[in-house]
Design a protein around this motif. Structure first.
Motif, PDB file in Angstrom:
ATOM      1  N   ALA A  12      26.436   5.480  65.873  1.00 62.23           N
ATOM      2  CA  ALA A  12      27.311   6.105  66.880  1.00 62.23           C
ATOM      3  C   ALA A  12      26.618   7.289  67.539  1.00 62.23           C
ATOM      4  CB  ALA A  12      28.619   6.550  66.224  1.00 62.23           C
ATOM      5  N   ALA A  13      25.959   8.124  66.729  1.00 64.72           N
ATOM      6  CA  ALA A  13      25.270   9.286  67.291  1.00 64.72           C
ATOM      7  C   ALA A  13      24.127   8.849  68.206  1.00 64.72           C
ATOM      8  CB  ALA A  13      24.732  10.171  66.168  1.00 64.72           C
ATOM      9  N   LEU A  14      23.376   7.813  67.778  1.00 68.31           N
ATOM     10  CA  LEU A  14      22.276   7.322  68.590  1.00 68.31           C
ATOM     11  C   LEU A  14      22.785   6.738  69.894  1.00 68.31           C
ATOM     12  CD1 LEU A  14      19.314   6.589  68.998  1.00 68.31           C
ATOM     13  CD2 LEU A  14      19.731   4.485  67.716  1.00 68.31           C
ATOM     14  N   SER A  15      23.880   5.983  69.825  1.00 69.10           N
ATOM     15  CA  SER A  15      24.440   5.394  71.038  1.00 69.10           C
ATOM     16  C   SER A  15      24.865   6.472  72.019  1.00 69.10           C
ATOM     17  CB  SER A  15      25.626   4.490  70.690  1.00 69.10           C
ATOM     18  OG  SER A  15      25.212   3.429  69.854  1.00 69.10           O
ATOM     19  N   PHE A 327      39.791   4.784  82.800  1.00 70.49           N
ATOM     20  CA  PHE A 327      41.181   4.378  82.665  1.00 70.49           C
ATOM     21  C   PHE A 327      41.582   4.179  81.211  1.00 70.49           C
ATOM     22  CE2 PHE A 327      39.770   2.921  86.830  1.00 70.49           C
ATOM     23  CZ  PHE A 327      40.724   3.485  87.645  1.00 70.49           C
ATOM     24  N   SER A 328      40.637   3.769  80.394  1.00 69.44           N
ATOM     25  CA  SER A 328      40.893   3.533  78.983  1.00 69.44           C
ATOM     26  C   SER A 328      39.613   3.813  78.221  1.00 69.44           C
ATOM     27  CB  SER A 328      41.368   2.095  78.747  1.00 69.44           C
ATOM     28  OG  SER A 328      40.331   1.174  79.049  1.00 69.44           O
ATOM     29  N   LYS A 329      39.620   3.513  76.939  1.00 70.78           N
ATOM     30  CA  LYS A 329      38.446   3.727  76.103  1.00 70.78           C
ATOM     31  C   LYS A 329      37.263   2.911  76.593  1.00 70.78           C
ATOM     32  CE  LYS A 329      36.903   3.454  71.278  1.00 70.78           C
ATOM     33  NZ  LYS A 329      37.313   3.082  69.896  1.00 70.78           N
ATOM     34  N   HIS A 330      37.524   1.793  77.260  1.00 65.33           N
ATOM     35  CA  HIS A 330      36.454   0.875  77.624  1.00 65.33           C
ATOM     36  C   HIS A 330      36.212   0.757  79.124  1.00 65.33           C
ATOM     37  CE1 HIS A 330      36.395  -0.427  73.451  1.00 65.33           C
ATOM     38  NE2 HIS A 330      37.692  -0.707  73.511  1.00 65.33           N
ATOM     39  N   TYR A 368      32.491  -1.535  82.119  1.00 63.90           N
ATOM     40  CA  TYR A 368      33.138  -1.761  80.831  1.00 63.90           C
ATOM     41  C   TYR A 368      32.152  -1.383  79.735  1.00 63.90           C
ATOM     42  CZ  TYR A 368      35.257  -4.149  76.842  1.00 63.90           C
ATOM     43  OH  TYR A 368      35.796  -4.438  75.617  1.00 63.90           O
ATOM     44  N   ASP A 369      32.586  -0.508  78.799  1.00 62.82           N
ATOM     45  CA  ASP A 369      31.736  -0.046  77.700  1.00 62.82           C
ATOM     46  C   ASP A 369      32.419  -0.348  76.372  1.00 62.82           C
ATOM     47  OD1 ASP A 369      29.385   1.453  78.944  1.00 62.82           O
ATOM     48  OD2 ASP A 369      31.084   2.402  79.965  1.00 62.82           O
ATOM     49  N   ALA A 370      31.635  -0.855  75.423  1.00 63.56           N
ATOM     50  CA  ALA A 370      32.118  -1.099  74.063  1.00 63.56           C
ATOM     51  C   ALA A 370      30.975  -0.768  73.114  1.00 63.56           C
ATOM     52  CB  ALA A 370      32.569  -2.541  73.893  1.00 63.56           C
ATOM     53  N   GLY A 374      27.219  -2.110  77.569  1.00 65.56           N
ATOM     54  CA  GLY A 374      27.772  -1.714  78.856  1.00 65.56           C
ATOM     55  C   GLY A 374      27.622  -2.840  79.860  1.00 65.56           C
ATOM     56  N   ILE A 375      28.692  -3.144  80.590  1.00 66.01           N
ATOM     57  CA  ILE A 375      28.690  -4.191  81.612  1.00 66.01           C
ATOM     58  C   ILE A 375      29.269  -3.590  82.884  1.00 66.01           C
ATOM     59  CG2 ILE A 375      29.527  -6.478  82.259  1.00 66.01           C
ATOM     60  CD1 ILE A 375      29.825  -7.100  79.287  1.00 66.01           C
TER      61      ILE A 375
END
Length: 412
Positions: A12-15, A327-330, A368-370, A374-375
């Protein structure tokens, strides 16, 4: 369980770090000196990693762009296809590898870092029908850093202080730089970063100083082939960064100045050309909203991607801005607008052939990110004012080009 937790936190930190790197290109948070490792008892120890960003994109466009299509679109080409036919393509060049190593607890409280980045924008291996699938690597950054407290000294190739941050984009390299109000580049030199406030202060102030290799294009200065950009006064920049990353409003202000002097050579004559630039930028984040941008004025700074990459005694200005909302987390939406506007009279005097008088870029994006994925769907439009020389006559016209790209990136 503990090992799994440490791995999850580390990824998570690296991302987070690399996603910031992908957007901003500046990584002053590495190395972030960790709490002392009790198992080392203050003894020197070494850590290294190989990280990177893999980006793949597919695109369709109705016209052609200057400097290339795909990930490095800049301005609309002066001559566009006479028939309305769409071009389809793919691009992998916005992919790079990051090699890092850090030595902690060195004598005198020093932390030392070595860093190198490679991307695949170095052209293709040969020509022909298979060249597009054989990309060559290129060095982006390569430096050695020594850090003590809030003082960092880097020697090598690094982003100069004019580069505060880049617009958010999955598909495009350095969007707006050289085409729509962004200036600055990466050069070999000496870079000093000095924190001016306490590490615990809410508002942090940092002073950046850099002296780096000169650069220009034109006739060679001497029989030995030296470039005139390397004979005058080296490029020198100073930057001031003020930021507050506390909630709810996170903000950053960047100010930078540039000076250099080239010695130009035409036959037996010698003359000096001074390069000057000032730039101001900001980035604001409140909740899910982000607003960022830069504005500059400069003269004879084509080597720093100013004046639409036209070399000569040309002044000009430019600016870009980007607004985004999560708009949201993603899911998030972004729109970027920028323009570069060199002085028309000075461009016409310095550029004998086709000349770019003004360019604007408009880029809406849905992203969109998850986690590390990323897309994004991006629409890139460029409108360019030209002075063309056709059959010995000067023709003034505006050309436009559009590209729709779907890009995906993975950070590791």
């Amino acid at each position: 369980m503990k090992k799994t937790l440490r791995t999850t936190i580390g990824v998570a930190a690296l991302s987070t770090l690399l996603l910031h790197q992908a957007n901003a290109q500046i990584d002053l948070s590495f190395p972030a000196t960790p709490a002392p490792d009790t198992t080392q008892a203050g003894k020197p120890y070494f850590k290294s990693s190989i990280n990177g960003i893999i980006t793949a994109s597919g695109f369709v466009q109705d016209d052609t762009f200057g400097l290339g299509d795909g990930a490095i679109t800049m301005w609309a080409s002066p001559q566009q296809p006479t028939q309305e036919e769409y071009q389809f393509g793919g691009d992998l060049r916005k992919t790079w590898l990051i090699f890092k190593g850090t030595a902690y607890h060195l004598p005198h409280g020093i932390t030392a870092t070595g860093r190198a980045e490679l991307d695949f924008l170095g052209g293709t291996a040969g020509g022909g029908g298979f060249a597009d699938e054989n990309l060559l690597p290129r060095v982006r950054l390569a430096y050695v850093e020594v850090q003590k407290g809030q003082t960092r000294l880097r020697l090598g190739q690094n982003w100069t202080p004019l580069v505060a941050h880049f617009p958010n984009s999955v598909t495009h390299f350095a969007m707006g730089y050289g085409s729509a109000g962004g200036i600055g580049f990466r050069n070999p030199g000496l870079f000093l970063y000095q924190g001016l406030t306490r590490p615990t202060a809410f508002t942090k102030v940092r002073l950046d100083l850099a002296v780096f290799r000169g650069s220009w294009t034109g006739p060679k200065a001497e029989a030995d082939g030296r470039d005139e950009g390397e004979i005058g006064i080296p490029q020198t920049e100073i930057g001031l960064n003020i930021s507050n990353q506390t909630q709810p409003l996170k903000w950053e202000v960047n100010l930078a100045g540039h000076y250099d002097r080239k010695r130009l050579v035409q036959g037996d004559s010698r003359s000096n050309l001074e390069g000057k630039a000032v730039q101001a930028g900001t980035k604001l984040t409140y909740g899910g909203a982000t607003l960022q941008g830069n504005a500059y004025w400069g003269r004879a700074i084509s080597q720093s991607w100013g004046q639409l990459l036209q070399f000569g005694n040309i002044a000009g200005y430019g600016a870009w801005g980007q607004a985004g909302y999560r708009f949201s987390k993603h899911l998030s939406a972004w729109v970027m607008y920028g323009q570069d506007n060199p002085n028309d009279g000075e461009v016409l005097a310095a550029v004998p052939g086709n000349a770019r008088l003004r360019n604007e870029v408009i880029v809406p994006m849905i992203r969109y990110d998850a986690g590390p994925l990323g897309i994004a769907l991006e629409w890139y439009r460029a409108n360019t004012d030209w002075r063309l020389v056709e059959n010995g006559k000067q023709v003034y016209k505006t050309t436009s080009a559009n590209q729709l790209a779907l890009g995906a990136q993975f950070v590791f």
